[in-house]
Write an enzyme that holds these catalytic residues in place. Structure first.
Site, PDB file in Angstrom:
ATOM      1  N   ASP A  41     -63.074 -21.608   2.479  1.00 33.03           N
ATOM      2  CA  ASP A  41     -61.738 -22.200   2.425  1.00 33.03           C
ATOM      3  C   ASP A  41     -60.672 -21.169   2.784  1.00 33.03           C
ATOM      4  OD1 ASP A  41     -62.694 -24.695   1.731  1.00 33.03           O
ATOM      5  OD2 ASP A  41     -62.456 -24.370  -0.426  1.00 33.03           O
ATOM      6  N   SER A  97     -65.487  -5.649  15.084  1.00 32.12           N
ATOM      7  CA  SER A  97     -64.691  -6.866  15.164  1.00 32.12           C
ATOM      8  C   SER A  97     -63.626  -6.885  14.073  1.00 32.12           C
ATOM      9  CB  SER A  97     -65.619  -8.083  15.107  1.00 32.12           C
ATOM     10  OG  SER A  97     -64.979  -9.240  15.594  1.00 32.12           O
ATOM     11  N   HIS A 122     -70.663  -9.414  22.311  1.00 33.48           N
ATOM     12  CA  HIS A 122     -69.794  -9.018  21.207  1.00 33.48           C
ATOM     13  C   HIS A 122     -70.584  -8.450  20.034  1.00 33.48           C
ATOM     14  CE1 HIS A 122     -66.295  -8.873  18.685  1.00 33.48           C
ATOM     15  NE2 HIS A 122     -66.772  -9.762  17.839  1.00 33.48           N
TER      16      HIS A 122
END
Length: 254
Positions: free
Chosen positions: A174, A84, A233
């Protein structure tokens, strides 16, 4: 440098395993030990993940440079297996620093931009109130209203550090949230990689589609394709034996 973990023999070209978004080296421990029976294996925590450093950016050029630093510290050349996000970082490395990559394995990702987003998962983890949570089962119950899929929740919770006081995520949520558009995209990069490349995909996944093959073959002319029936996946977690066997067969081929 990225937090790096070594398995197996001390000599030989290592296999570097690169995890995906919200993952860590620990997700690959079982397969790393399996592969390490025949060859040295390196696993890493990518930037803003696991025990590695936090940084303000999480682009693929940055991640490729991080991987190049690890390879340079372990002999200068490696076989690479990336899943990925880690697969995209490995492809960028192969296209920009071809001499460092002997063989490349890309797990269930294509060199294209994707329209979906994983931002809701980052926000769900960031918003979770960890006050008073002592057990993973408690965190699981608290996360369930925002992340309904049991497998996805279990995967995310592997990055929760319950030994910390107070508990904390081993993810720079964040920055990962802010950088999500770059993580989902594919950078403008010229050139091609002429070495052997295996694209291994899940039969139940739609991340690598037939319309992606022309761009894959343009960038990686020696690309070969293998599909794991029934796997999604996270094919390495859902079908670890089949996935491991396919990787070993390709790596051992002359």
């Amino acid at each position: 440098m990225l937090a790096t973990y070594r398995f197996g023999p001390q000599t030989g070209t290592p296999l570097l395993i690169v995890h995906g978004l919200f993952g860590s080296a620990r997700n690959w421990g079982v397969l790393a030990k399996r592969f390490a029976v025949r060859r040295p294996v390196l696993t890493v925590d990518m930037r803003n993940h696991g025990a590695s450093f936090h940084a303000a950016s999480n682009g693929y050029e940055d991640m490729a440079a991080d991987l190049a630093e690890v390879i340079a510290a372990h002999g200068g050349v490696a076989d690479i297996l990336g899943h990925s996000m880690g697969g995209k970082a490995a492809m960028v490395l192969a296209l920009s620093r071809a001499a460092m990559v002997r063989r490349l394995i890309v797990a269930d990702i294509a060199p294209v931009a994707y329209g979906h987003t994983q931002l809701p998962l980052a926000e769900a983890m960031r918003d979770l109130d960890l006050t008073g949570i002592e057990r993973r089962s408690e965190a699981d119950a608290a996360l369930r209203p925002r992340v309904s899929d049991d497998t996805t929740r279990a995967f995310l919770l592997q990055s929760l550090d319950l030994k910390s006081a107070p508990p904390r995520w081993r993810l720079n949520l964040d920055v990962l949230a802010d950088e999500m558009p770059r993580i989902l995209s594919w950078p403008e990069i010229a050139g091609r990689h002429d070495g052997p490349v295996l694209f291994i995909t899940g039969g139940a996944s739609d991340y690598v589609r037939p319309e992606h093959r022309p761009v894959i073959r343009t960038l990686f002319p020696r690309a070969r394709f293998v599909k794991i029936p029934g796997a999604g996946h996270w094919l390495h977690a859902e079908r670890p034996r089949d996935f491991g066997s396919a990787i070993e067969t390709w790596l051992d081929a002359k």
